[in-house]
Write a protein that holds these residues in place. Structure first.
Motif, short mmCIF file in Angstrom:
data_model
loop_
_atom_site.label_atom_id
_atom_site.label_comp_id
_atom_site.label_asym_id
_atom_site.label_seq_id
_atom_site.Cartn_x
_atom_site.Cartn_y
_atom_site.Cartn_z
N TRP A 206 0.75 -1.10 0.01
CA TRP A 206 0.07 0.06 0.08
C TRP A 206 0.93 1.25 -0.10
O TRP A 206 0.66 2.30 -0.60
CB TRP A 206 -1.11 0.06 1.39
N ALA A 254 3.74 -0.73 -11.42
CA ALA A 254 2.57 -1.92 -11.27
C ALA A 254 3.18 -3.11 -11.12
O ALA A 254 2.77 -3.97 -10.19
CB ALA A 254 1.93 -1.79 -12.77
N VAL A 257 4.04 -3.38 -7.29
CA VAL A 257 3.14 -3.47 -6.34
C VAL A 257 2.37 -5.04 -6.48
O VAL A 257 1.84 -5.43 -5.73
CB VAL A 257 1.95 -2.31 -6.46
N VAL A 258 2.12 -5.23 -7.88
CA VAL A 258 1.62 -6.69 -8.26
C VAL A 258 2.60 -7.56 -7.41
O VAL A 258 1.98 -8.58 -6.69
CB VAL A 258 1.70 -7.08 -9.58
N ASN A 261 1.94 -7.34 -3.74
CA ASN A 261 0.63 -7.88 -3.33
C ASN A 261 0.50 -9.43 -3.18
O ASN A 261 0.05 -9.99 -2.33
CB ASN A 261 -0.41 -7.56 -4.21
N VAL A 262 1.18 -10.06 -4.38
CA VAL A 262 1.13 -11.52 -4.45
C VAL A 262 1.92 -12.09 -3.47
O VAL A 262 1.51 -12.98 -2.57
CB VAL A 262 1.70 -11.99 -6.02
N ASP A 265 -0.04 -11.69 0.04
CA ASP A 265 -1.19 -12.74 0.03
C ASP A 265 -0.54 -13.93 0.44
O ASP A 265 -1.25 -14.73 1.30
CB ASP A 265 -1.75 -12.98 -1.29
N ARG A 275 -6.64 -12.26 5.16
CA ARG A 275 -6.14 -10.72 4.66
C ARG A 275 -7.55 -10.01 4.36
O ARG A 275 -8.22 -10.57 3.45
CB ARG A 275 -5.38 -10.73 3.55
#
Lengths: 279, 322
Positions: A206, A254, A257-258, A261-262, A265, A275
């Motif tokens: 974030w 991008a 951040v991808v 995020n992955v 997770d 989450r």
């Protein structure tokens, strides 16, 4: 999951891609001085607005600065700011969360009131209010990020610690007469470490988003720092003439951040923590 | 129920009071002289003195805070520093209208679309549709608003030139005049919103579909269609109300970036220009307006959740009766 190797998390293709992307970003950021073909801020107005070529793989911007070099160094800026902010948010937030949950009473009441209030200010609004007061620049951004992302950590850690405080092993440690700091380090910390890790991973992604957004608005790091958001902001006006300056930094943000995020997770899944939505 | 609503509103007011204090402290009490910060280091002493008098900087911060809040509640929001003689309330008023149009359109489409996609993805878990939707939502979540906005602008505003790339109409324009400029910003907001809400809806649908009462309904021989509409969907949507509220509230922040990308004349665009001008009264007012919206949306969501969940409602009544 009935794997023959239960200690190894089952890694799916998207997760693998995420991990590889993150590794590439880390390598590029650490190896920037060796990987970048040019220094990021060298101005060469004779070669402004060059399209990608063998000399400048990603082209050049309006000052003739090499976009590939700026994208690579931009990773350093993004990662240093984001990691510093995420580490500080989680450490300070974790500490305050533990103290508040352990002490309880009026301290808890007041802290939670303030935290509810901070969380009630929409993210970017709080960042902009802080920037209005303090101006721009790297230290201010880190401070602003910590101030806006720490309250969420405090809330989560407080709730987690509150579950443990009445349990037997904590009560026993208290009755044995152990010092509060020992109880926190030896008894509580191992139990909340998983939550702290997940909080760190989530917030890191974030924060990358927020930092790039803030820089895009022109309130992040100061030029000529090679920051991705700032690069998009600077090169957006010449989007038609030379889209390179906008597109490559956008791809960089991008993919970072991808991958974050992955990976976050996956960390959450490994620790078995649900989450939730963005807080 | 009424006492819950009352209690919730009261605690929201307390929160708002603290929020106002935070905004005030962040903008005015922080280090350095406010007048110098606003006017810059090379301002003449005369102008500095005039601004100090206008902002009443000689008085203690707590007194200024109470005055500011009192005037704010009464509708006296003061004057902008960067736009001389411009009262803040009417300035914000017309911008709020534009932002409400934009976020209203984006919010309605975004919520409906994410409910639809999320429910279908959850019911058809692990099919190609689910994988596609989940992957797209992960990508949507990972792209900053300005990236999505700039890409849409490049595609539809520049390459195919179907829609205005940036807004050039005046802030006072009518809805029809403004509408073409609203499409791309609205689509940007919808993409980000859908990415977030969809994941919540999907996992909520999966949870409910695996619950005992849904299994029971199937075992009793209730037709699939009826189970979906009467058992799964109503129960799966209630937990998502708060996620929707959070995301709609996020819209307030999202519009700041999106309006700036498309130069759309709403409060977000006004806020970024106020921050660049260090226009303190305007930033403070906009910050408070944003927080009021945010808190308001969350109250509505909490009350809606309570109202739609008989279990929680009776629980609360029991507590209240005791």
């Amino acid at each position: 999951m009935s794997s023959s190797r239960p200690w190894l998390p089952h890694i799916s293709l998207p997760t693998l891609i995420g991990i590889v992307l993150l590794a590439i970003h880390l390598i590029m950021a650490i190896g920037a001085p060796w990987l970048a073909p040019y220094p990021p801020n060298t101005i060469d107005t004779n070669n402004a607005f060059q399209a990608p070529s063998s000399q400048h793989v990603f082209g050049t911007d309006r000052y003739g600065r090499d976009i590939l070099a700026r994208v690579i160094y931009g990773g350093q800026v993004a990662l240093v700011i984001s990691l510093a902010s995420a580490v500080l948010s989680v450490l300070l937030g974790g500490l305050i969360g533990v103290i508040v949950a352990y002490v309880g009473g009026i301290v808890d009441e007041i802290t939670m009131r303030v935290i509810d209030a901070v969380i009630s200010i929409p993210g970017i609004l709080l960042l902009l209010v802080i920037v209005t007061g303090l101006g721009t620049g790297t230290p201010v951004i880190i401070l602003a990020m910590v101030l806006s992302y720490m309250p969420g950590v405090i809330r989560v850690i407080r709730a987690t610690v509150q579950e443990y405080v009445p349990r037997d092993f904590i009560v026993a440690a208290r009755l044995r007469g152990e010092r509060v700091s020992d109880i926190v380090w030896v008894e509580l910390l191992p139990n909340i470490l998983d939550v702290l890790c997940v909080e760190f991973a989530m917030r890191a992604s974030w924060i990358v988003l927020s930092v790039s957004g803030l820089s895009f608005l022109g309130f992040g790091v100061n030029p000529p720092t090679p920051d991705w958001g700032l690069m998009v902001n600077e090169n957006r006006a010449v989007l038609v003439l030379s889209p390179w300056g906008t597109i490559f930094p956008m791809i960089a943000v991008a993919t970072l951040v991808v991958s974050l995020n992955v990976v976050s997770d996956e960390i959450a899944k490994v620790f078995g923590i649900d989450r939730g939505v963005r807080r | 129920m009424a006492s819950y609503v009352f209690g919730r509103c009261f605690s929201a007011l307390v929160t708002l009071f603290v929020v106002a204090a935070i905004i005030f402290v962040a903008t005015e009490v922080l280090p350095g002289d406010v007048a110098t910060a606003v006017l810059g280091r090379d301002a003449t002493p005369k102008r500095l003195a005039a601004l100090r008098a206008q902002l009443q900087l000689d008085r203690p911060a707590s007194a200024r805070y109470m005055d500011w809040l009192y005037a704010f509640v009464q509708g006296d929001w003061g004057y902008s520093l960067a736009r001389p003689k411009q009262a803040i309330l009417p300035l914000i008023g017309e911008r709020v209208r534009n932002t409400l149009w934009l976020s209203g359109i984006a919010g309605v489409i975004g919520v409906l679309l994410s409910l639809l996609l999320g429910v279908v993805a959850g019911l058809k878990r692990n099919t190609w549709f689910d994988t596609l939707v989940s992957t797209l939502s992960l990508i949507g979540m990972s792209l900053p608003e300005f990236v999505i906005g700039s890409l849409l602008m490049l595609l539809f505003g520049v390459i195919w030139a179907l829609l205005p790339a940036v807004t050039i109409v005046q802030p006072q324009a009518t809805f029809t005049a403004l509408f073409p400029s609203m499409i791309l910003p609205a689509v940007t907001l919808v993409i980000v919103m859908v990415a977030y809400i969809l994941r919540m809806v999907r996992s909520s649908v999966i949870d409910v579909a695996h619950s005992d009462y849904v299994q029971m309904a199937y075992l009793k021989g209730v037709p699939h269609r009826r189970v979906v509409w009467h058992h799964i969907i109503p129960n799966a949507l209630i937990p998502t109300i708060n996620a929707i509220a959070l995301t709609v509230a996020w819209l307030i922040g999202g519009v700041v970036v999106v309006e700036t990308v498309f130069n759309f004349p709403g409060i977000g665009r006004l806020l970024t220009s106020a921050v660049s001008d260090r226009d303190l009264p305007l930033v403070q007012a906009l910050g408070l307006v944003g927080a009021v919206f945010y808190i308001g949306i969350n109250i509505v969501a909490d009350i809606a959740t309570l109202w739609l969940t008989p279990r929680l409602r009776t629980q609360y009544w029991r507590v209240a009766d005791e």
